[in-house]
Each structure stands twice: as C-alpha cells, then as structure tokens.
Design an enzyme around this catalytic site. Sequence first.
Site, short mmCIF file in Angstrom:
data_model
loop_
_atom_site.label_atom_id
_atom_site.label_comp_id
_atom_site.label_asym_id
_atom_site.label_seq_id
_atom_site.Cartn_x
_atom_site.Cartn_y
_atom_site.Cartn_z
N GLY A 11 -41.02 -65.42 18.55
CA GLY A 11 -39.77 -65.14 18.76
C GLY A 11 -38.61 -65.80 18.01
O GLY A 11 -38.73 -65.71 16.59
N CYS A 12 -37.35 -65.94 18.75
CA CYS A 12 -36.58 -66.41 18.07
C CYS A 12 -36.44 -67.71 17.37
O CYS A 12 -37.33 -68.71 17.95
CB CYS A 12 -35.09 -66.50 19.10
SG CYS A 12 -33.81 -67.63 18.28
N PHE A 13 -36.26 -67.64 16.09
CA PHE A 13 -36.74 -69.11 15.28
C PHE A 13 -35.90 -70.29 15.81
O PHE A 13 -36.42 -71.46 15.56
CB PHE A 13 -36.55 -69.05 13.90
CG PHE A 13 -35.42 -68.27 13.13
CD1 PHE A 13 -34.11 -68.53 13.81
CD2 PHE A 13 -35.47 -67.66 11.95
CE1 PHE A 13 -32.97 -67.91 13.14
CE2 PHE A 13 -34.33 -67.39 11.23
CZ PHE A 13 -33.03 -67.45 11.85
N CYS A 15 -35.64 -71.01 18.96
CA CYS A 15 -36.76 -71.67 19.91
C CYS A 15 -37.97 -72.31 19.18
O CYS A 15 -38.06 -73.61 19.66
CB CYS A 15 -37.30 -70.72 20.94
SG CYS A 15 -35.93 -69.78 22.02
#
Length: 177
Positions: A11-13, A15
């Site tokens: 997912g979003c890096f 996070c």
Amino acid sequence: MSQATAVFGGGCFWCVEAIFSELSGVLEVIPGYSGGHVENPTYEQVCTDTTGHAEVVQVTYDPESISYEDLLRIFFSTHDPTTLNRQGEDVGTQYRSVIFYSSEEQRQSAERIKAEMAPLWDDPIVTEIVPLERFYPSEDYHWDYFRRNPQSGYCSMVIAPKVAKFRREFSQRLKAR
C-alpha cells in the site's frame, strides 16, 4: 554488524515505512518505487497508475538482530495481503501487495511465509513475489513522512491507527525509545 536488504510493497509507502522504521534491528527504511517500466519515475508519474511501479520500501536490517522471515511475518500482519491493487481507500497497481526478492533464498522464504500466514486470512493472499530488478528511491519529501507530518489528515486518520495497532501487537520487537 552485518546488513541485508528487503523490498516490500504493502500500500502507501508512508504506512509501510512508519511500521518498519520502528523495528529493532532495522537500520534504515527508504520509500521508493519498484516493478515498473519507467526509469527514475516520479511520484506524480507513479500515481497515474501507468508506470507499473509499486510504492515500496527498501528495508536495511541487521540479520543477526531480526531475520528476513520475521520481517515477512510483520509485513503480512500489518497490511491486507488479500486485496488486489488496493489498501483501504488507496486504489491502483501502485498500492499492490508485493515482495521483491533479491536472491533465491529470499524467494523461498517469501513463498514459505506466505503459505504459513495464509490461514490467518479469510480470503486468499494475492501478494506478488517477484524478482527485484531495480529500486528507485522516492523524492526526499516522502522520507520519514509520518514522523514529520503526524497532524496531516492521512497520517492522523490512516497511519496513526495502524502504527498504534502495530505497537500493541509487536511491542517486544520495537526499538527502545
């Protein structure tokens, strides 16, 4: 001290970086891009979902302090590896669940831990396990994003609860503060 690297996309890096940065034995976490066909992609290009890259982190760690297998278990425990090309509201191939391996040993470990973790999920794990061809570090403003921007909407609404849950579940693995 020995060093090794691992590359994960979950997912979003922002996070993924926030999680792995807190682990004892992890020396450095760099957000970036991997798995695409454009050289030196920018964040804006990757966000178009046309470059083939995933948002990833490159984790440099001390294998004498934390094993690759433990990093994999934490990876599978801290994102949803059963959703194709998305994590929560983040949708697109750049948010896919992926492990980029740099050796046959890493590939075998990733396959083994993926199978080990599968019973913990109701749906099949869709995490890709593919060879690492190239890692491109992201632009500097993405580095250590959560720590530098804790009050931003995305950080307070998405990352902070994820990090809090991680801290509760993996308290024995955290760096001393």
